[in-house]
Every structure is written in C-alpha cells, then in structure tokens.
Design a protein around this motif. Structure first.
Motif, PDB file in Angstrom:
ATOM      1  N   LEU A  67       0.861  -1.182   0.000  1.00 17.72           N
ATOM      2  CA  LEU A  67       0.000   0.000   0.000  1.00 17.72           C
ATOM      3  C   LEU A  67       0.895   1.229   0.000  1.00 17.72           C
ATOM      4  O   LEU A  67       1.771   1.357   0.855  1.00 17.72           O
ATOM      5  N   ALA A  68       0.698   2.109  -0.971  1.00 18.92           N
ATOM      6  CA  ALA A  68       1.595   3.249  -1.150  1.00 18.92           C
ATOM      7  C   ALA A  68       0.846   4.565  -1.045  1.00 18.92           C
ATOM      8  O   ALA A  68      -0.246   4.712  -1.582  1.00 18.92           O
ATOM      9  N   THR A  69       1.465   5.501  -0.339  1.00 13.82           N
ATOM     10  CA  THR A  69       0.910   6.852  -0.231  1.00 13.82           C
ATOM     11  C   THR A  69       2.034   7.880  -0.305  1.00 13.82           C
ATOM     12  O   THR A  69       3.181   7.584  -0.028  1.00 13.82           O
ATOM     13  N   ASP A  70       1.648   9.053  -0.678  1.00 17.16           N
ATOM     14  CA  ASP A  70       2.524  10.218  -0.576  1.00 17.16           C
ATOM     15  C   ASP A  70       1.872  11.155   0.430  1.00 17.16           C
ATOM     16  O   ASP A  70       0.756  10.896   0.898  1.00 17.16           O
ATOM     17  N   ASP A  71       2.534  12.236   0.754  1.00 18.25           N
ATOM     18  CA  ASP A  71       2.026  13.158   1.776  1.00 18.25           C
ATOM     19  C   ASP A  71       0.608  13.651   1.482  1.00 18.25           C
ATOM     20  O   ASP A  71      -0.218  13.766   2.385  1.00 18.25           O
ATOM     21  N   GLU A  72       0.311  13.935   0.224  1.00 23.72           N
ATOM     22  CA  GLU A  72      -1.013  14.470  -0.116  1.00 23.72           C
ATOM     23  C   GLU A  72      -2.122  13.416   0.007  1.00 23.72           C
ATOM     24  O   GLU A  72      -3.290  13.743   0.148  1.00 23.72           O
ATOM     25  N   ASP A  73      -1.769  12.131  -0.027  1.00 26.02           N
ATOM     26  CA  ASP A  73      -2.763  11.062   0.062  1.00 26.02           C
ATOM     27  C   ASP A  73      -3.295  10.845   1.472  1.00 26.02           C
ATOM     28  O   ASP A  73      -4.348  10.239   1.655  1.00 26.02           O
ATOM     29  N   VAL A  74      -2.592  11.325   2.476  1.00 27.06           N
ATOM     30  CA  VAL A  74      -2.994  11.118   3.874  1.00 27.06           C
ATOM     31  C   VAL A  74      -4.374  11.733   4.139  1.00 27.06           C
ATOM     32  O   VAL A  74      -5.143  11.211   4.936  1.00 27.06           O
ATOM     33  N   LYS A  75      -4.701  12.807   3.431  1.00 28.59           N
ATOM     34  CA  LYS A  75      -5.982  13.498   3.635  1.00 28.59           C
ATOM     35  C   LYS A  75      -7.115  12.906   2.800  1.00 28.59           C
ATOM     36  O   LYS A  75      -8.251  13.346   2.916  1.00 28.59           O
ATOM     37  N   ASP A  76      -6.821  11.918   1.957  1.00 30.20           N
ATOM     38  CA  ASP A  76      -7.836  11.304   1.097  1.00 30.20           C
ATOM     39  C   ASP A  76      -8.595  10.242   1.897  1.00 30.20           C
ATOM     40  O   ASP A  76      -8.137   9.110   2.058  1.00 30.20           O
ATOM     41  N   VAL A  77      -9.763  10.619   2.398  1.00 33.57           N
ATOM     42  CA  VAL A  77     -10.543   9.740   3.265  1.00 33.57           C
ATOM     43  C   VAL A  77     -10.975   8.475   2.529  1.00 33.57           C
ATOM     44  O   VAL A  77     -10.915   7.367   3.079  1.00 33.57           O
ATOM     45  N   ALA A  78     -11.402   8.610   1.283  1.00 34.66           N
ATOM     46  CA  ALA A  78     -11.846   7.443   0.516  1.00 34.66           C
ATOM     47  C   ALA A  78     -10.702   6.429   0.359  1.00 34.66           C
ATOM     48  O   ALA A  78     -10.907   5.223   0.516  1.00 34.66           O
ATOM     49  N   LEU A  79      -9.505   6.920   0.082  1.00 35.43           N
ATOM     50  CA  LEU A  79      -8.349   6.042  -0.058  1.00 35.43           C
ATOM     51  C   LEU A  79      -8.041   5.339   1.265  1.00 35.43           C
ATOM     52  O   LEU A  79      -7.757   4.140   1.295  1.00 35.43           O
ATOM     53  N   GLN A  80      -8.129   6.071   2.369  1.00 33.42           N
ATOM     54  CA  GLN A  80      -7.853   5.476   3.685  1.00 33.42           C
ATOM     55  C   GLN A  80      -8.885   4.399   4.021  1.00 33.42           C
ATOM     56  O   GLN A  80      -8.547   3.375   4.627  1.00 33.42           O
TER      57      GLN A  80
END
Length: 165
Positions: A67-80
């Motif tokens: 599972l990969a994220t960048d800093d901007e993805d942390v705020k993506d609720v749907a992705l989380q």
C-alpha cells in the motif's frame, strides 16, 4: 525456517536493535527486487480496484500487498477507507502487507507507472505467485520475514521508506 514462538518471546531490547535504518534499507531493497522480478512474470496487480477484484477471486495466490501513499494522500478519506478494508482482508487471509511512502519511486520500479499514456493507480500493488511453479525468491523471503517479525511486535502493517535513486 524462523522459529516464530522464540521470536515472539524476544525482549524489547532484543527487537529494537533489529529495526535499524540499515535493516529498513535492506528490506526496501528486497522489496524492489521482489517487484522487479515479479513484473516480467506478470505477477503484479496494480490499482485499488484491480487489487480488490484479484483478492476476491484468488486470495491464496497473493504473496504480498503493498500500500503506497505520498504526503497528499494522507488526507484522502476514501483512499484510507479502501486501505482499511484491504488491510483487514489481507490480515484475515494471512497475506503480508507493507506500506510504502513513495509512489513516484514505486512507479520507477514498475516501469514508469503508465499504461497507454494514463498514469496507473499505484496506491495498491499485489504480488502474486506464478502459476507455473512455487516461487522461491530470497528477496520475497526477506520481506515476508520482516512482515512476520513486525507482527510479533504488534505492528501489523509495517512501513518502509522507498528511497529515491
């Protein structure tokens, strides 16, 4: 073979020395090797939706979930939420999971991260076992060992930093 009973009875002092920056780099390199060797064999599934379909059809064939994220993805609720569901499924089906922090580096490892000019969804990458034979990859064994050791320390989804090259 690793003696899990012994490993889970290790003291905190025994374990903290093992999770060094050098060890993390070693696991990150092993992960790169796993992905690089699985790609030409057609053993990579990329994308949250595609991964969910693959997990539903044949979870026994999946050997690793990244599972990969960048800093901007942390705020993506749907992705989380997707990550939470994938993690739960993987835990239930004894599939090792790693989180990585660098989707750009992951794209480089996987050959650019584009298919037909469109960027791929690299938030979830599954590594599957080749159908032709049992896959005995030393790099995969190293990554799996790291995941097992992390679970013994109650870290069910270990985090790996993929360094830039």
């Amino acid at each position: 073979m690793v003696d899990l009973e012994f490993m889970c009875k290790m003291t905190f002092e025994d374990l903290t020395g093992d999770i060094s920056a050098e060890r993390m780099d070693s696991v990150a390199k092993a992960l790169e090797e796993v992905l690089s060797s699985a790609l030409p064999q057609g053993c990579i599934t990329v994308g949250v939706y595609e991964a969910a379909k693959s997990l539903n059809v044949d979870p026994d064939n999946v050997v690793l979930c990244v599972l990969a994220t960048d800093d901007e993805d942390v705020k993506d609720v749907a992705l989380q939420i997707h990550f939470t569901l994938i993690q739960a499924f993987c835990c239930e089906n004894d599939i090792n999971i790693l989180r990585v922090n660098n989707t750009h580096r992951l794209a480089e490892i996987l050959g650019g991260g584009k298919q037909g000019g469109e960027p791929l969804d690299l938030h979830c990458v599954l590594v599957t076992s080749p159908h032709s034979s049992t896959w005995k990859d030393p790099a995969l064994s190293k990554v799996n060992r790291f995941c097992r050791e992390s679970r013994c320390m109650d870290q069910w989804v270990p985090f790996i930093n993929l360094p830039e090259r």
